[in-house]
Design a protein around this motif. Structure first.
Motif, PDB file in Angstrom:
ATOM      1  N   THR A   1       0.851  -1.189   0.000  1.00 58.81           N
ATOM      2  CA  THR A   1       0.000   0.000   0.000  1.00 58.81           C
ATOM      3  C   THR A   1       0.884   1.236   0.000  1.00 58.81           C
ATOM      4  N   PRO A   2       0.422   2.309  -0.639  1.00 54.89           N
ATOM      5  CA  PRO A   2       1.192   3.554  -0.616  1.00 54.89           C
ATOM      6  C   PRO A   2       1.163   4.149   0.795  1.00 54.89           C
ATOM      7  N   PRO A   3       2.084   5.075   1.108  1.00 53.92           N
ATOM      8  CA  PRO A   3       2.092   5.658   2.451  1.00 53.92           C
ATOM      9  C   PRO A   3       0.784   6.366   2.803  1.00 53.92           C
ATOM     10  N   ASP A   4       0.129   6.983   1.819  1.00 56.92           N
ATOM     11  CA  ASP A   4      -1.096   7.721   2.109  1.00 56.92           C
ATOM     12  C   ASP A   4      -2.255   7.192   1.265  1.00 56.92           C
ATOM     13  N   SER A   5      -3.429   7.293   1.841  1.00 56.06           N
ATOM     14  CA  SER A   5      -4.646   6.917   1.124  1.00 56.06           C
ATOM     15  C   SER A   5      -5.653   8.030   1.312  1.00 56.06           C
ATOM     16  N   GLY A   6      -6.250   8.477   0.228  1.00 54.89           N
ATOM     17  CA  GLY A   6      -7.146   9.629   0.288  1.00 54.89           C
ATOM     18  C   GLY A   6      -8.555   9.291   0.713  1.00 54.89           C
ATOM     19  N   GLY A   7      -8.670   8.636   1.857  1.00 51.63           N
ATOM     20  CA  GLY A   7      -9.973   8.251   2.389  1.00 51.63           C
ATOM     21  C   GLY A   7     -10.412   6.919   1.828  1.00 51.63           C
ATOM     22  N   SER A   8     -11.253   6.232   2.592  1.00 55.84           N
ATOM     23  CA  SER A   8     -11.754   4.954   2.096  1.00 55.84           C
ATOM     24  C   SER A   8     -13.164   4.681   2.614  1.00 55.84           C
ATOM     25  N   PHE A   9     -13.305   4.672   3.935  1.00 56.38           N
ATOM     26  CA  PHE A   9     -14.627   4.490   4.553  1.00 56.38           C
ATOM     27  C   PHE A   9     -15.244   3.156   4.154  1.00 56.38           C
ATOM     28  N   GLY A  10     -14.402   2.176   3.931  1.00 55.18           N
ATOM     29  CA  GLY A  10     -14.870   0.863   3.486  1.00 55.18           C
ATOM     30  C   GLY A  10     -14.775   0.682   1.985  1.00 55.18           C
ATOM     31  N   ILE A  11     -14.912   1.772   1.254  1.00 60.20           N
ATOM     32  CA  ILE A  11     -15.088   1.679  -0.195  1.00 60.20           C
ATOM     33  C   ILE A  11     -13.867   1.058  -0.887  1.00 60.20           C
ATOM     34  N   LYS A  12     -12.669   1.335  -0.395  1.00 63.67           N
ATOM     35  CA  LYS A  12     -11.486   0.830  -1.107  1.00 63.67           C
ATOM     36  C   LYS A  12     -11.260  -0.672  -0.914  1.00 63.67           C
ATOM     37  N   GLN A  13     -12.107  -1.314  -0.118  1.00 62.51           N
ATOM     38  CA  GLN A  13     -12.187  -2.783  -0.186  1.00 62.51           C
ATOM     39  C   GLN A  13     -12.528  -3.189  -1.615  1.00 62.51           C
ATOM     40  N   GLY A  14     -13.281  -2.316  -2.298  1.00 65.43           N
ATOM     41  CA  GLY A  14     -13.718  -2.592  -3.665  1.00 65.43           C
ATOM     42  C   GLY A  14     -12.602  -2.597  -4.690  1.00 65.43           C
ATOM     43  N   LEU A  15     -11.372  -2.287  -4.254  1.00 67.38           N
ATOM     44  CA  LEU A  15     -10.232  -2.402  -5.172  1.00 67.38           C
ATOM     45  C   LEU A  15      -9.923  -3.856  -5.503  1.00 67.38           C
ATOM     46  N   ALA A  16     -10.362  -4.772  -4.665  1.00 66.30           N
ATOM     47  CA  ALA A  16      -9.951  -6.177  -4.823  1.00 66.30           C
ATOM     48  C   ALA A  16     -10.154  -6.722  -6.241  1.00 66.30           C
ATOM     49  N   PRO A  17     -11.358  -6.600  -6.823  1.00 66.15           N
ATOM     50  CA  PRO A  17     -11.497  -7.140  -8.185  1.00 66.15           C
ATOM     51  C   PRO A  17     -10.600  -6.429  -9.202  1.00 66.15           C
ATOM     52  N   TYR A  18     -10.350  -5.133  -8.990  1.00 73.17           N
ATOM     53  CA  TYR A  18      -9.487  -4.403  -9.932  1.00 73.17           C
ATOM     54  C   TYR A  18      -8.030  -4.829  -9.798  1.00 73.17           C
ATOM     55  N   ILE A  19      -7.635  -5.201  -8.592  1.00 74.00           N
ATOM     56  CA  ILE A  19      -6.277  -5.716  -8.406  1.00 74.00           C
ATOM     57  C   ILE A  19      -6.097  -6.975  -9.249  1.00 74.00           C
ATOM     58  N   VAL A  20      -7.093  -7.846  -9.190  1.00 69.27           N
ATOM     59  CA  VAL A  20      -7.025  -9.083  -9.980  1.00 69.27           C
ATOM     60  C   VAL A  20      -7.076  -8.763 -11.477  1.00 69.27           C
ATOM     61  N   LEU A  21      -7.983  -7.860 -11.849  1.00 66.94           N
ATOM     62  CA  LEU A  21      -8.146  -7.506 -13.267  1.00 66.94           C
ATOM     63  C   LEU A  21      -6.836  -6.972 -13.845  1.00 66.94           C
ATOM     64  N   MET A  22      -6.232  -6.012 -13.150  1.00 69.03           N
ATOM     65  CA  MET A  22      -5.045  -5.374 -13.717  1.00 69.03           C
ATOM     66  C   MET A  22      -3.804  -6.264 -13.584  1.00 69.03           C
ATOM     67  N   ALA A  23      -3.760  -7.097 -12.547  1.00 65.48           N
ATOM     68  CA  ALA A  23      -2.658  -8.053 -12.453  1.00 65.48           C
ATOM     69  C   ALA A  23      -2.717  -9.018 -13.640  1.00 65.48           C
ATOM     70  N   ALA A  24      -3.941  -9.456 -13.957  1.00 60.70           N
ATOM     71  CA  ALA A  24      -4.099 -10.379 -15.087  1.00 60.70           C
ATOM     72  C   ALA A  24      -3.691  -9.700 -16.389  1.00 60.70           C
ATOM     73  N   VAL A  25      -4.065  -8.435 -16.550  1.00 63.00           N
ATOM     74  CA  VAL A  25      -3.714  -7.715 -17.780  1.00 63.00           C
ATOM     75  C   VAL A  25      -2.200  -7.481 -17.839  1.00 63.00           C
ATOM     76  N   ALA A  26      -1.588  -7.198 -16.692  1.00 63.15           N
ATOM     77  CA  ALA A  26      -0.129  -7.003 -16.677  1.00 63.15           C
ATOM     78  C   ALA A  26       0.587  -8.282 -17.112  1.00 63.15           C
ATOM     79  N   ARG A  27       0.035  -9.423 -16.704  1.00 66.83           N
ATOM     80  CA  ARG A  27       0.637 -10.692 -17.110  1.00 66.83           C
ATOM     81  C   ARG A  27       0.470 -10.899 -18.612  1.00 66.83           C
ATOM     82  N   LEU A  28      -0.722 -10.600 -19.131  1.00 67.05           N
ATOM     83  CA  LEU A  28      -0.958 -10.756 -20.574  1.00 67.05           C
ATOM     84  C   LEU A  28      -0.064  -9.812 -21.373  1.00 67.05           C
TER      85      LEU A  28
END
Lengths: 146, 777
Positions: free
Chosen positions: B226-253
């Motif tokens: 994680t970066p040193p700072d996060s510009g707020g989350s309030f639960g919402i940045k849990q929603g990064l999880a599918p994007y982490i998988v999506l972009m990791a998969a694209v980086a591999r491709l």
């Protein structure tokens, strides 16, 4: 290749005509203290001073600022506003803070003895999700008093 | 209690924060733009683009992925990108890469997708009705799960009741929408067959093995930082999880690092929100206002997919469905629907607002229908003493709820007087109140309450909530702290520095807190992350314990060196020992352990690094009767407010708001108040302004901050904040969470006040001027 002054330094750098001022500051000049929150001019996070007046850097193109004097959060001298923000816990995540500091800097210059109502009206151009605004209002009023 | 200035502020105020989009990208990074569905429901045909566009279609991406693991085993498979069908507007369909973000967005315009639109279904009751369009044909239904629970003797209590009162609520969707949108950098190392991702993901890290499994790698090959700072989350940045998988998969491709920064339209359309819920709540009530049973019928809308960790929103409150009240009999029917809307996820208050809104509105109604004083009815039903075990299994740990109400009593009396005065002038004024129990530190097993007990036994009983922290002392006596929480503005560095400094008799300046998290190097387990207010009760306490274990080590070393009994050793003012002439500087003692490990007294371990894990033993798995203690500690809140309604426009102005809390021991009073103000401000938004509205075709109507208007400084009042501190017996420092409570208590509190002002019974959120104007007398 717009030429402008940024935080007192002369700057000349390549910029496509469509490059937003916010992206020019952040990614071309590396001044990442200006934050981008909505890219449609509502949240206020990207506010900078253009020739002394607060403006949304996400709504301006870099090439429009030819010859302008730009001030970003990095260019603000440490002063009473910073101290008051620390004392009042007027920031949490700090993402909206730079824009608020820029607006308040310009506002307090023109309105050195503001009422709470006036401060709240200026702040209504900025969205903050963390603080509930009260500590920011208190910090602005204290800085005005300093 | 401490409460010094925040360590974080100096850098943030000078523009020197380091957020995800501020970090330098690795060499050869490509920038991603996501092609998203314009349809709420459609079959996806050919996806194509002219030569030269770096296009990765959903089919292509998903071919290298496995569907996300879910608690509920249903045939509703979920990938981070659509395959075959899109099920909500904004669902990723393809990813395009380019040299910068502008060019990536240009390239999106060149992609062509064949869609065959299908009928959409938007409301959960319509979704589970006969003949509704099916989102997931393989499941054969849009009803993902239904369970019925009974505790005590609800049937008997309803039969014996003098009255039955009910309320029906359609709780809308909203989200706290952090001002920083999502963003990440993902890379694939072909030699190590490992992914490296940097993202302001907030946890829970139970999703880390879920992400790794989707990528088809063991969890040790998904390094998440994680970066040193996060510009707020309030639960919402849990929603990064599918994007982490999506972009990791694209980086591999692509064989190149990929950077993705979400824009606000994407965020408001597709990042995720709290669930909307349709609830019918009925109470069995005696003539004196005592409630003897509650019967909930809840229909949860998780959107198009049951995205992990859902259906957690529905079950987080399961042990605490009776709120702050001592109600021995309870019946709950929980249904979970899928609809053509964005999948739901974590949001401040998580599951609380959906329960407290009907409950606290109903308590208000019970008093009014019986002609009794509202506060009296509330008090008559209140939990009288703690510890208290609720009907469905929560263990309320500490506090005197009545004493917290007494704190706010004078303000309530003043508000009643003010109401009389304002009404005498012919204006519309109302007073509201609400009581709530605020759960903190989530039990990792509570989500399994959605399963039958036999299914739970088969899968292994899940429970507990491990927290981890590491404290290290360098050869000069400098102290470094890391912990398994991801700060998003809550000042963790300040609190950890103050906490650990106190243990060593040092100053916070002597402590360095490193808040960047690295799954490859830091101590963590599945409960890691910043949610359910676990920082103060669990994480800070675990850091305290880790510091304590090092202090014990140093004390033994000092005792031997100074030839003093161990019990005489104190840590004060940077010195260790028993006062002048019998002490040694902390730094020198630390140096000894590093430089002279061969000559330490026997039994003293030289290592000056301690990692501590802690899990509250009170967090057991759901039992055979489905009782669950879903949280380790429970705070209490009593809120009151006075509102004035503009008789011409319907605008609701909050005239005064007071909120009384017992959050156990407060670690940092100004920051605790900051959490209260922030939570309240978010709740005011959800109550008066914000909602993710969809039209009948499933088109979202709120794509900008103009259509989805968070409150500004002109709408948020300055609340009076009152505290009692009843330390939790179950957390290391006696602390409980305080950041979510007002998100739960304020919506019904404000709505009760508006109902009082208008003299109406039924209200639907958000209470926008147009909606209120329609109710004006």
């Amino acid at each position: 290749m717009p030429r402008m002054t940024v935080n007192g330094e002369a700057v000349e750098a390549a910029a496509e005509p469509r490059l937003l001022l916010s992206d020019f500051l952040r990614h071309t000049l590396g001044l990442t203290g200006t934050h981008v929150g909505c890219e449609h001019g509502v949240c206020g996070a990207c506010t900078v001073l253009i020739d002394g007046r607060p403006a949304r850097s996400c709504l301006a193109f870099a090439v429009q600022c030819e010859g302008a004097e730009i001030m970003t959060v990095e260019g603000l001298e440490e002063g009473p506003l910073h101290t008051a923000f620390r004392r009042h816990f007027a920031l949490q995540c700090g993402f909206c803070t730079a824009g608020i500091l820029m607006s308040l800097t310009a506002f307090l210059r023109e309105t050195p003895r503001p009422s709470e109502r006036e401060v709240r009206e200026v702040l209504s151009g900025h969205l903050c999700r963390c603080t509930g605004y009260t500590p920011i209002v208190a910090a602005a009023l204290e800085a005005a008093d300093a | 209690m401490t409460g010094g200035e925040r360590i974080e502020d100096r850098a943030l105020l000078r523009g020197r924060g380091r957020f995800i989009d501020d970090l330098p990208a690795p060499p050869r990074t490509l920038h991603a733009a996501i092609l998203r569905s314009p349809h709420a429901h459609a079959r996806v045909g050919r996806v194509s683009a002219p030569e030269g566009v770096r296009l990765f279609s959903g089919q292509e991406i998903a071919a290298g992925l496995r569907p996300f693991i879910a608690v509920l085993r249903t045939p509703m498979r979920h990938f981070p990108v659509a395959t075959g069908k899109v099920r909500y507007v904004g669902e990723p369909v393809a990813v395009v890469l380019a040299e910068d973000r502008y060019r990536a967005e240009d390239a999106l315009e060149l992609v062509e997708v064949e869609y065959e639109p299908l009928p959409a279904v938007v409301s959960p009751s319509a979704a589970i009705a006969e003949g509704a369009p099916l989102l997931h044909e393989a499941a054969g239904t849009n009803l993902a799960n239904r369970r019925r629970f009974s505790y005590g003797d609800p049937e008997g209590a309803f039969a014996a009741a003098d009255h039955r009162f009910a309320i029906e609520v359609r709780y809308p969707r909203s989200a706290v929408t952090p001002i920083e949108c999502f963003g990440l950098v993902a890379a694939w190392d072909p030699d190590a067959d490992a992914f490296e991702v940097t993202a302001p993901f907030q946890g829970p890290f139970a999703l880390h093995p879920v992400m790794a499994a989707a990528l088809g790698v063991p969890a040790n090959r998904l390094r998440l930082r994680t970066p040193p700072d996060s510009g707020g989350s309030f639960g919402i940045k849990q929603g990064l999880a599918p994007y982490i998988v999506l972009m990791a998969a694209v980086a591999r491709l692509a064989g190149r690092p990929v950077k993705w920064i979400e824009d606000r339209l994407e965020h408001l359309t597709a990042a995720g929100s709290a669930t909307n819920r349709e609830t019918r709540l009925e109470a069995a009530v005696m003539a004196d206002g005592r409630v003897t049973a509650l019967r909930y019928r809840q229909l949860e809308d998780c959107g198009a997919y049951i995205k992990a960790p859902e259906p957690a929103t529905l079950y987080r409150m399961h042990g605490a469905m009776t709120g702050a009240y001592d109600i021995p009999n309870l019946e709950v029917e929980n249904s979970i629907a899928v609809t053509n809307k964005t999948p739901s996820g974590l949001n401040r208050g998580f599951g609380g607002p959906q329960v407290y809104f009907p409950l606290e509105r109903l308590m208000h109604r019970i008093a009014d229908r019986l002609g009794l004083d509202r506060l009296e009815v509330l008090r008559r039903n209140l939990v009288k003493a703690t510890p208290h075990r609720t009907a469905s299994g929560a263990l309320y740990d500490s506090g005197d709820f009545g004493a917290v109400i007494d704190l706010a009593r004078p303000a309530l009396d003043e508000l009643h007087a003010r109401r009389a005065a304002v009404r005498a002038e012919g204006r519309l004024y109302g007073v509201g109140m609400a009581a709530a129990v605020e759960p903190t530190v989530s039990n990792m097993g509570y989500i399994t309450t959605v399963l039958e007990h036999e299914q739970r036994l088969a899968g292994g009983l899940k429970n507990g909530a491990l927290a981890a922290a590491t404290v290290a002392i360098d050869p000069h006596g400098g102290v470094t702290v890391t912990a398994d929480s991801i700060p998003q503005g809550q000042g963790h560095a300040t609190v950890l520095a103050e906490t650990v400094a106190r243990m060593f008799g040092l100053t916070p300046r002597d402590i360095r807190v490193v808040t960047e998290f690295d799954s490859a190097r830091d101590a963590w387990s599945i409960a890691a992350g910043n949610y359910s207010c676990r920082f103060a009760p669990a994480v800070a306490g675990t850091a305290w314990r880790a510091a304590g274990s090092l202090r014990d080590r140093l004390a033994r070393l000092a005792a031997a060196r100074l030839d003093l009994p161990l019990e005489d050793i104190r840590f004060e003012g940077g010195m260790v020992g028993a006062g002048p002439d019998k002490e040694v500087p902390f730094a020198r003692l630390a140096g000894l352990a590093h430089w002279s490990p061969g000559t330490l007294p026997q039994g003293v371990e030289p290592a000056l690094r301690a990692t501590e894990f802690w899990s509250p033993p009170e967090l057991g798995p759901p039992d055979a009767e489905d009782r669950i203690n879903a949280s380790a500690a429970y705070g209490f809140i009593f809120d009151i407010c006075g509102v004035e309604v503009d008789a011409d426009t319907g605008r609701v102005r909050i005239d005064r708001y007071a909120t009384a809390h017992d959050a156990g021991r407060l670690l940092h009073r100004p920051m605790a108040d900051g959490q209260v103000r922030g939570g309240l401000s978010n709740a005011i938004g959800a109550t008066l302004f914000e909602a993710f509205v969809y039209d009948e075709a499933g088109q979202p109507l709120a794509g900008t901050f103009a259509d989805y208007p968070p409150p500004t400084a002109c709408e948020v009042p300055d609340p009076e904040i009152l505290h009692l501190e009843s330390p939790s017996p179950f957390t290391p420092l006696g602390a409980k969470g305080i950041g979510e409570g007002n998100a739960m208590s304020a919506p019904p509190c404000i709505a009760n006040a508006v109902a009082d002002a208008l003299g109406v019974e039924d209200l639907e959120l958000p209470l926008t001027p147009a909606r209120v104007a329609a109710l004006l007398p």
